[in-house]
Design a protein around this motif. Structure first.
Motif, PDB file in Angstrom:
ATOM      1  N   MET A   1       0.850  -1.178   0.000  1.00 47.71           N
ATOM      2  CA  MET A   1       0.000   0.000   0.000  1.00 47.71           C
ATOM      3  C   MET A   1       0.894   1.238   0.000  1.00 47.71           C
ATOM      4  SD  MET A   1      -2.888   1.151   2.717  1.00 47.71           S
ATOM      5  CE  MET A   1      -4.173   0.227   1.921  1.00 47.71           C
ATOM      6  N   SER A   2       0.528   2.190  -0.802  1.00 47.22           N
ATOM      7  CA  SER A   2       1.336   3.405  -0.872  1.00 47.22           C
ATOM      8  C   SER A   2       1.122   4.267   0.368  1.00 47.22           C
ATOM      9  CB  SER A   2       0.967   4.200  -2.118  1.00 47.22           C
ATOM     10  OG  SER A   2      -0.307   4.780  -1.972  1.00 47.22           O
ATOM     11  N   PRO A   3       2.136   5.058   0.720  1.00 48.08           N
ATOM     12  CA  PRO A   3       1.987   5.918   1.898  1.00 48.08           C
ATOM     13  C   PRO A   3       0.819   6.899   1.776  1.00 48.08           C
ATOM     14  CG  PRO A   3       4.277   5.819   1.217  1.00 48.08           C
ATOM     15  CD  PRO A   3       3.468   5.113   0.164  1.00 48.08           C
ATOM     16  N   ARG A   4       0.548   7.333   0.554  1.00 57.64           N
ATOM     17  CA  ARG A   4      -0.538   8.293   0.366  1.00 57.64           C
ATOM     18  C   ARG A   4      -1.897   7.653   0.659  1.00 57.64           C
ATOM     19  NH1 ARG A   4      -2.992  11.062  -4.841  1.00 57.64           N
ATOM     20  NH2 ARG A   4      -3.920  12.862  -3.830  1.00 57.64           N
ATOM     21  N   SER A   5      -2.137   6.455   0.137  1.00 50.11           N
ATOM     22  CA  SER A   5      -3.421   5.810   0.379  1.00 50.11           C
ATOM     23  C   SER A   5      -3.564   5.415   1.849  1.00 50.11           C
ATOM     24  CB  SER A   5      -3.606   4.598  -0.533  1.00 50.11           C
ATOM     25  OG  SER A   5      -2.607   3.639  -0.295  1.00 50.11           O
ATOM     26  N   TYR A   6      -2.450   5.069   2.507  1.00 54.61           N
ATOM     27  CA  TYR A   6      -2.498   4.771   3.937  1.00 54.61           C
ATOM     28  C   TYR A   6      -2.946   6.013   4.710  1.00 54.61           C
ATOM     29  CZ  TYR A   6      -0.936   4.156   8.705  1.00 54.61           C
ATOM     30  OH  TYR A   6      -0.901   4.120  10.076  1.00 54.61           O
ATOM     31  N   LYS A   7      -2.373   7.164   4.385  1.00 51.69           N
ATOM     32  CA  LYS A   7      -2.720   8.402   5.091  1.00 51.69           C
ATOM     33  C   LYS A   7      -4.160   8.825   4.816  1.00 51.69           C
ATOM     34  CE  LYS A   7       1.960  10.219   5.295  1.00 51.69           C
ATOM     35  NZ  LYS A   7       2.889  11.256   4.827  1.00 51.69           N
ATOM     36  N   ILE A   8      -4.605   8.646   3.594  1.00 49.70           N
ATOM     37  CA  ILE A   8      -5.990   8.998   3.258  1.00 49.70           C
ATOM     38  C   ILE A   8      -6.961   8.116   4.031  1.00 49.70           C
ATOM     39  CG2 ILE A   8      -7.708   8.938   1.409  1.00 49.70           C
ATOM     40  CD1 ILE A   8      -5.463   9.872  -0.494  1.00 49.70           C
ATOM     41  N   THR A   9      -6.686   6.819   4.080  1.00 53.63           N
ATOM     42  CA  THR A   9      -7.556   5.909   4.825  1.00 53.63           C
ATOM     43  C   THR A   9      -7.547   6.237   6.307  1.00 53.63           C
ATOM     44  OG1 THR A   9      -7.081   4.197   3.199  1.00 53.63           O
ATOM     45  CG2 THR A   9      -8.066   3.486   5.264  1.00 53.63           C
ATOM     46  N   LEU A  10      -6.377   6.554   6.854  1.00 50.07           N
ATOM     47  CA  LEU A  10      -6.285   6.936   8.259  1.00 50.07           C
ATOM     48  C   LEU A  10      -7.081   8.211   8.527  1.00 50.07           C
ATOM     49  CD1 LEU A  10      -5.087   6.331  11.026  1.00 50.07           C
ATOM     50  CD2 LEU A  10      -3.074   7.644  10.359  1.00 50.07           C
ATOM     51  N   ALA A  11      -7.005   9.177   7.623  1.00 53.45           N
ATOM     52  CA  ALA A  11      -7.772  10.416   7.785  1.00 53.45           C
ATOM     53  C   ALA A  11      -9.276  10.144   7.734  1.00 53.45           C
ATOM     54  CB  ALA A  11      -7.372  11.412   6.699  1.00 53.45           C
ATOM     55  N   VAL A  12      -9.700   9.278   6.823  1.00 53.36           N
ATOM     56  CA  VAL A  12     -11.121   8.948   6.719  1.00 53.36           C
ATOM     57  C   VAL A  12     -11.606   8.251   7.992  1.00 53.36           C
ATOM     58  CG1 VAL A  12     -12.786   7.476   5.495  1.00 53.36           C
ATOM     59  CG2 VAL A  12     -11.172   8.884   4.215  1.00 53.36           C
ATOM     60  N   LEU A  13     -10.824   7.304   8.497  1.00 47.50           N
ATOM     61  CA  LEU A  13     -11.197   6.624   9.739  1.00 47.50           C
ATOM     62  C   LEU A  13     -11.279   7.612  10.902  1.00 47.50           C
ATOM     63  CD1 LEU A  13      -9.083   3.340   9.570  1.00 47.50           C
ATOM     64  CD2 LEU A  13     -11.565   3.529   9.497  1.00 47.50           C
ATOM     65  N   GLY A  14     -10.337   8.548  10.950  1.00 54.16           N
ATOM     66  CA  GLY A  14     -10.350   9.557  12.010  1.00 54.16           C
ATOM     67  C   GLY A  14     -11.561  10.464  11.926  1.00 54.16           C
ATOM     68  N   VAL A  15     -11.910  10.910  10.727  1.00 54.62           N
ATOM     69  CA  VAL A  15     -13.063  11.795  10.555  1.00 54.62           C
ATOM     70  C   VAL A  15     -14.357  11.062  10.908  1.00 54.62           C
ATOM     71  CG1 VAL A  15     -14.431  13.023   8.813  1.00 54.62           C
ATOM     72  CG2 VAL A  15     -11.954  13.312   8.877  1.00 54.62           C
ATOM     73  N   VAL A  16     -14.479   9.815  10.474  1.00 55.98           N
ATOM     74  CA  VAL A  16     -15.676   9.040  10.799  1.00 55.98           C
ATOM     75  C   VAL A  16     -15.784   8.859  12.313  1.00 55.98           C
ATOM     76  CG1 VAL A  16     -16.728   6.749  10.605  1.00 55.98           C
ATOM     77  CG2 VAL A  16     -15.825   7.877   8.576  1.00 55.98           C
ATOM     78  N   SER A  17     -14.668   8.593  12.967  1.00 53.11           N
ATOM     79  CA  SER A  17     -14.675   8.449  14.424  1.00 53.11           C
ATOM     80  C   SER A  17     -15.114   9.735  15.106  1.00 53.11           C
ATOM     81  CB  SER A  17     -13.297   8.033  14.922  1.00 53.11           C
ATOM     82  OG  SER A  17     -12.950   6.777  14.414  1.00 53.11           O
ATOM     83  N   LEU A  18     -14.618  10.867  14.613  1.00 55.86           N
ATOM     84  CA  LEU A  18     -15.008  12.155  15.198  1.00 55.86           C
ATOM     85  C   LEU A  18     -16.485  12.459  14.961  1.00 55.86           C
ATOM     86  CD1 LEU A  18     -11.915  14.385  14.397  1.00 55.86           C
ATOM     87  CD2 LEU A  18     -12.663  13.550  16.630  1.00 55.86           C
ATOM     88  N   ILE A  19     -16.996  12.088  13.810  1.00 59.18           N
ATOM     89  CA  ILE A  19     -18.415  12.313  13.522  1.00 59.18           C
ATOM     90  C   ILE A  19     -19.294  11.479  14.447  1.00 59.18           C
ATOM     91  CG2 ILE A  19     -20.207  11.920  11.773  1.00 59.18           C
ATOM     92  CD1 ILE A  19     -18.116  12.766   9.668  1.00 59.18           C
ATOM     93  N   LEU A  20     -18.818  10.308  14.839  1.00 60.38           N
ATOM     94  CA  LEU A  20     -19.599   9.431  15.714  1.00 60.38           C
ATOM     95  C   LEU A  20     -19.699   9.938  17.149  1.00 60.38           C
ATOM     96  CD1 LEU A  20     -18.370   5.891  14.633  1.00 60.38           C
ATOM     97  CD2 LEU A  20     -20.581   6.922  14.156  1.00 60.38           C
ATOM     98  N   VAL A  21     -18.749  10.755  17.582  1.00 59.73           N
ATOM     99  CA  VAL A  21     -18.679  11.177  18.992  1.00 59.73           C
ATOM    100  C   VAL A  21     -19.982  11.798  19.506  1.00 59.73           C
ATOM    101  CG1 VAL A  21     -17.527  12.753  20.602  1.00 59.73           C
ATOM    102  CG2 VAL A  21     -16.178  11.324  19.072  1.00 59.73           C
ATOM    103  N   PRO A  22     -20.566  12.786  18.826  1.00 59.80           N
ATOM    104  CA  PRO A  22     -21.807  13.366  19.376  1.00 59.80           C
ATOM    105  C   PRO A  22     -22.934  12.349  19.527  1.00 59.80           C
ATOM    106  CG  PRO A  22     -20.993  14.706  17.560  1.00 59.80           C
ATOM    107  CD  PRO A  22     -20.155  13.480  17.617  1.00 59.80           C
ATOM    108  N   PHE A  23     -23.038  11.422  18.574  1.00 54.18           N
ATOM    109  CA  PHE A  23     -24.082  10.404  18.645  1.00 54.18           C
ATOM    110  C   PHE A  23     -23.840   9.448  19.805  1.00 54.18           C
ATOM    111  CE2 PHE A  23     -23.854  11.698  14.163  1.00 54.18           C
ATOM    112  CZ  PHE A  23     -25.148  12.176  14.015  1.00 54.18           C
ATOM    113  N   LEU A  24     -22.567   9.179  20.080  1.00 53.47           N
ATOM    114  CA  LEU A  24     -22.239   8.308  21.211  1.00 53.47           C
ATOM    115  C   LEU A  24     -22.520   9.013  22.534  1.00 53.47           C
ATOM    116  CD1 LEU A  24     -18.915   6.883  19.771  1.00 53.47           C
ATOM    117  CD2 LEU A  24     -21.027   5.596  20.150  1.00 53.47           C
TER     118      LEU A  24
END
Length: 61
Positions: A1-24
């Protein structure tokens, strides 16, 4: 996996996690959803660290 796609996936996972916080916090989603999201982010970070470590060690040989 390229470093760029790794960072993009990590950013997406982080944003999704942050979006979930208020609902939790409001109790709309069960706590298990937050635990799964956190585990996914941690697993992805560990995957990236291990992948980077193996890539560096194989390039030295």
């Amino acid at each position: 996996m390229s470093p760029r796609s790794y960072k993009i996936t990590l950013a997406v996972l982080g944003v999704v996690s942050l979006i979930l916080v208020p609902f939790l916090v409001l109790g709309i989603l069960p706590a298990e959803v937050g635990t799964v999201a956190l585990a996914a982010v941690v697993a992805w970070v560990i995957y990236g660290a291990m992948n980077s470590k193996f890539a560096r060690s194989s390039s030295r040989q």
